[in-house]
Scaffold this motif. Structure first.
Motif, short mmCIF file in Angstrom:
data_model
loop_
_atom_site.label_atom_id
_atom_site.label_comp_id
_atom_site.label_asym_id
_atom_site.label_seq_id
_atom_site.Cartn_x
_atom_site.Cartn_y
_atom_site.Cartn_z
N PRO A 1 -70.16 42.56 -16.50
CA PRO A 1 -71.07 42.63 -17.78
C PRO A 1 -71.28 41.25 -18.60
CG PRO A 1 -69.27 44.18 -17.85
CD PRO A 1 -68.91 43.17 -16.66
N PRO A 2 -72.32 41.17 -19.38
CA PRO A 2 -72.71 39.78 -19.95
C PRO A 2 -71.74 39.64 -20.80
CG PRO A 2 -74.57 41.34 -20.02
CD PRO A 2 -73.64 42.30 -19.36
N ALA A 3 -70.75 40.46 -21.51
CA ALA A 3 -69.64 39.93 -22.29
C ALA A 3 -68.57 39.19 -21.47
CB ALA A 3 -68.94 41.18 -23.01
N VAL A 4 -68.51 39.37 -20.35
CA VAL A 4 -67.78 38.53 -19.38
C VAL A 4 -68.19 37.32 -19.01
CG1 VAL A 4 -66.37 38.40 -17.36
CG2 VAL A 4 -66.54 40.63 -18.74
N LEU A 5 -69.38 37.43 -18.48
CA LEU A 5 -70.07 35.86 -18.12
C LEU A 5 -70.47 34.97 -19.40
CD1 LEU A 5 -72.60 37.70 -15.29
CD2 LEU A 5 -70.16 36.56 -14.96
N GLU A 6 -70.48 35.73 -20.54
CA GLU A 6 -70.88 34.80 -21.41
C GLU A 6 -69.57 34.39 -22.33
OE1 GLU A 6 -73.81 37.28 -23.75
OE2 GLU A 6 -75.24 36.97 -22.03
N GLY A 7 -68.35 34.98 -22.00
CA GLY A 7 -67.46 34.63 -22.78
C GLY A 7 -67.00 33.51 -22.87
N GLY A 8 -67.11 32.57 -21.60
CA GLY A 8 -66.59 31.50 -21.33
C GLY A 8 -64.99 31.49 -21.09
#
Length: 199
Positions: free
Chosen positions: A66-73
């Motif tokens: 999910p984007p939350a994982v990929l964008e989380g750094g």
């Protein structure tokens, strides 16, 4: 032994940078590790350990996070419970490796440990032990759970290691993946020995 470790690291790096070729070839990049270990007179258990460790690393690239994982750094985290052999292998081969441009870290898990920063958790051992862990793990979103037991998928894990014709493979549960908020790549599913569909 140092030569064995260096060879494993070079093989894992080649696999991680080899692009998205055919699914079986890409995921089977783990297998040269086992072949080399066999030539070095490693036992069957060591061969299986090397393959499982390589699969765990490669699996990170075959999940549509999910984007939350990929964008989380931050790094991708792998937690390992009741599988110290796999943990030690990952500790040897992961330094310097990346997924989606982020480093990959591994740590041992014991009951009650915090799961913050983890994206994959492997629970080794019996199905009873796995079931105990999965009661907590399957309630955590965006966590790829992997078991290593007969009937492991019955505990609610997303993936389960199995041995088929002397080779380490895996089976997958689409229902468990959906509950975790994860989507498994079609390339990953294409090489699973069994895929449980959603109910």
């Amino acid at each position: 032994m140092a030569a064995v470790v260096r060879w494993r690291r070079r093989s894992l790096e080649a696999c991680s940078t080899g692009g998205r070729r055919a699914a079986l070839r890409a995921l089977a990049c783990a297998l040269p590790l086992a072949a080399f270990a066999g030539r070095a007179d490693a036992g069957t258990a060591q061969v299986e350990t090397a393959v499982k460790a390589a699969y765990l690393y490669r699996l990170l690239s075959y999940v549509d996070w999910p984007p939350a994982v990929l964008e989380g750094g931050g790094p991708f985290g792998i937690g390992v419970a009741h599988a110290d052999d796999v943990l030690e292998e990952l500790q040897r081969v992961l330094p310097g490796r990346t997924v989606h441009g982020r480093p990959v870290l591994v740590r041992r898990l014991t009951e009650g440990d915090a799961l913050d920063g983890l994206h994959v958790v492997l629970v080794g051992g019996s199905v009873r032990r796995a079931a105990g862990w999965m009661r907590e793990l399957r309630e955590r979103p965006m966590l790829l759970t992997v078991t290593d037991a007969p009937r492991g998928l019955e505990t609610g894990s997303v993936l389960n290691f199995v041995e088929t014709q002397g080779k380490v493979r895996f089976e997958a549960s689409l229902g468990a993946a959906e509950k975790a908020g994860l989507k498994l790549s079609s390339r990953l599913l294409a090489v699973a020995v069994r895929v449980e569909t959603k109910e």
